[in-house]
Design an enzyme around this catalytic site. Sequence first.
Site, PDB file in Angstrom:
ATOM      1  N   GLU A 225       0.851  -1.186   0.000  1.00 19.78           N
ATOM      2  CA  GLU A 225       0.000   0.000   0.000  1.00 19.78           C
ATOM      3  C   GLU A 225       0.891   1.242   0.000  1.00 19.78           C
ATOM      4  O   GLU A 225       2.092   1.147   0.287  1.00 19.78           O
ATOM      5  CB  GLU A 225      -0.920  -0.015   1.226  1.00 19.78           C
ATOM      6  N   PRO A 226       0.328   2.416  -0.322  1.00 22.32           N
ATOM      7  CA  PRO A 226       1.153   3.625  -0.447  1.00 22.32           C
ATOM      8  C   PRO A 226       2.018   3.928   0.780  1.00 22.32           C
ATOM      9  O   PRO A 226       3.156   4.371   0.634  1.00 22.32           O
ATOM     10  CB  PRO A 226       0.115   4.730  -0.678  1.00 22.32           C
TER      11      PRO A 226
ATOM     12  N   SER B 298       7.805  -2.231   3.754  1.00 14.16           N
ATOM     13  CA  SER B 298       8.042  -3.630   4.121  1.00 14.16           C
ATOM     14  C   SER B 298       7.190  -4.093   5.302  1.00 14.16           C
ATOM     15  O   SER B 298       7.220  -5.275   5.650  1.00 14.16           O
ATOM     16  CB  SER B 298       9.532  -3.819   4.471  1.00 14.16           C
TER      17      SER B 298
ATOM     18  N   GLU C 153       9.974  -8.315  -3.691  1.00 14.85           N
ATOM     19  CA  GLU C 153       9.828  -9.442  -2.771  1.00 14.85           C
ATOM     20  C   GLU C 153      10.673  -9.269  -1.503  1.00 14.85           C
ATOM     21  O   GLU C 153      11.170 -10.224  -0.937  1.00 14.85           O
ATOM     22  CB  GLU C 153      10.181 -10.770  -3.467  1.00 14.85           C
TER      23      GLU C 153
ATOM     24  N   ARG D 298      36.550  -4.402 -28.321  1.00 10.78           N
ATOM     25  CA  ARG D 298      37.052  -3.042 -28.116  1.00 10.78           C
ATOM     26  C   ARG D 298      38.573  -3.063 -27.937  1.00 10.78           C
ATOM     27  O   ARG D 298      39.101  -3.840 -27.134  1.00 10.78           O
ATOM     28  CB  ARG D 298      36.378  -2.450 -26.868  1.00 10.78           C
TER      29      ARG D 298
ATOM     30  N   THR E  26      13.228  -6.070   0.583  1.00  9.02           N
ATOM     31  CA  THR E  26      14.531  -5.419   0.427  1.00  9.02           C
ATOM     32  C   THR E  26      15.652  -6.266   1.008  1.00  9.02           C
ATOM     33  O   THR E  26      15.413  -7.260   1.713  1.00  9.02           O
ATOM     34  CB  THR E  26      14.526  -4.065   1.146  1.00  9.02           C
TER      35      THR E  26
END
Length: 401
Positions: A131-132, A136, A379, A284, A381
Site C-alpha cells: 500500500e502507499p 516492508s 519481494e 574493443r 529489500t
Amino acid sequence: MSRLAQTHGLTDVQQEILSTVRDFVDKEIIPVATELEHRDEYPQDIVDGLKELGLFGLMIPEEYGGLGESLLTYALCVEEIARGWMSVSGIINTHFIVAYMLKQHGTQEQREHFLPRMAAGDVRGAFSMSEPGLGSDVSAITSKAVRDGDEYVLNGQKMWLTNGGTSTLVAVLTRSDEGHPEGTAPHKSMTTFLVEKEPGFGEVRPGLTIPGKIDKMGYKGVDTTELIMDGLRIPANRVLGGESGRGFYQMMDGVEVGRVNVAARGCGVAQRAFELGVAYAQQRHTFGKAIAQHQAIQFKLAEMATKVEAAHAMMVNAARKKDSGERNDLEAGMAKYLASEYCKEVVEDAFRIHGGYGFSKEYEIERLYREAPMLLIGEGTAEIQKMIIGRRLLEEYRFQG
C-alpha cells in the site's frame, strides 16, 4: 550453451524444456527487448509465445491442465527469460505466485474454477499486498474487508501491482477483523480475496479501479499500477481457502517462492550482463590490443563470472529445498539477497567495461543498468532478507548456556 550457471542432475524433460525456452529467448525476446523497453510497450507477441509453450501452467498440476513441473524447473526457466528481458519474467512471476497460492491454499472449488484457465493462460494472475504507506511492514495494512451477509465489502488503496492492467484475477490482501477480537495480532486478522476483473484501466468492475500505469525508471513493458477499492463487493466463496484470517500466511508462502523467482531473475540478468561485457571486451581495442587482454579487465571478468556462478548455485539450492518439502525461508532469503546484490554489481562492471558507450541507449547494457535496481527491492529489500536470515540463524544456532 554457456559454460557458466550449469545445473547438474536435471532430467531429460527438464533439459528439453530449458533448451526450448532458451531458443525462444534468443530468437524472440533478445532481438526486440530493448526496442520494446524504450517504448514501454507491453510485449504481447512474446507473451502469446510463452502461452503456446505452456509456460503459464508450468507448475500447475497435470490434473488441472498444467505441466506439473517443479519449482526448480520453473526457476531455471525464469532465469532464461530474465536473461532476455526481465520484464517478461515479471509477467510470468505474478501469475505463478497466484497459481501457487491457489494450489496450496485454495478450496477444491477454487482450484477447479481457476487453475485450468490459468494453465491455459486465459486467466492471468496478479497479487497485491503493498500500500502507499506500507513499505516492508505488511502488518500495517489499512485496506479493510467487512462481512455483509454472503459478501465482503472491500475498501482501500493498494500499490505496486505488477500486471495490474493485464491481469484478470488478483489475489488481494486486506485486514478483516471478523471473528478476531480487538487486540488480535495484526497478521492473524488478514484475509486474501480472489478478485476477478476485466483487463484494462479505469473502473474494471463496480467498486474496483486501476488508475493507469506507474512510470518507472526501469522494469518497463510490464504494467505496474495502483488498485483502488471503493465499496468493492466480493462473494464469501472468493476468500482464498474459504477461511478468513489466513491471508498473511498464504501471502508469505507465495512470497517465499517468489523470492526464489527474484533470485532467478537476478541470475538471468547477471548472466546477460556478463555475456555483453565479455563480448565487448574482446571487440574493443585500446593501446594496441583488445581490452580483454588488459589484466584489469580480466580481473573484472573473473569477479563477474564468480558472482554469476555463486548466485546460480544458491538459487538452485533454495528451489530444490522447497521442492523437497522442507522449510526454505533461510535459503530463499539468502538466494534472493545474494543474487540481487551480485546482479547489481555484475551489471555495473559490464557497464564500466563498455565505457562511454554503456551510457548510450544504443547498447543493451544501458537497459540492464536501469533494470537491476528493482531486484534490490522486489519481494523484500536486502534489509528484510537479512532480518529473515538472522532470525533463522538464531533459531538454528541457539546458544545452550
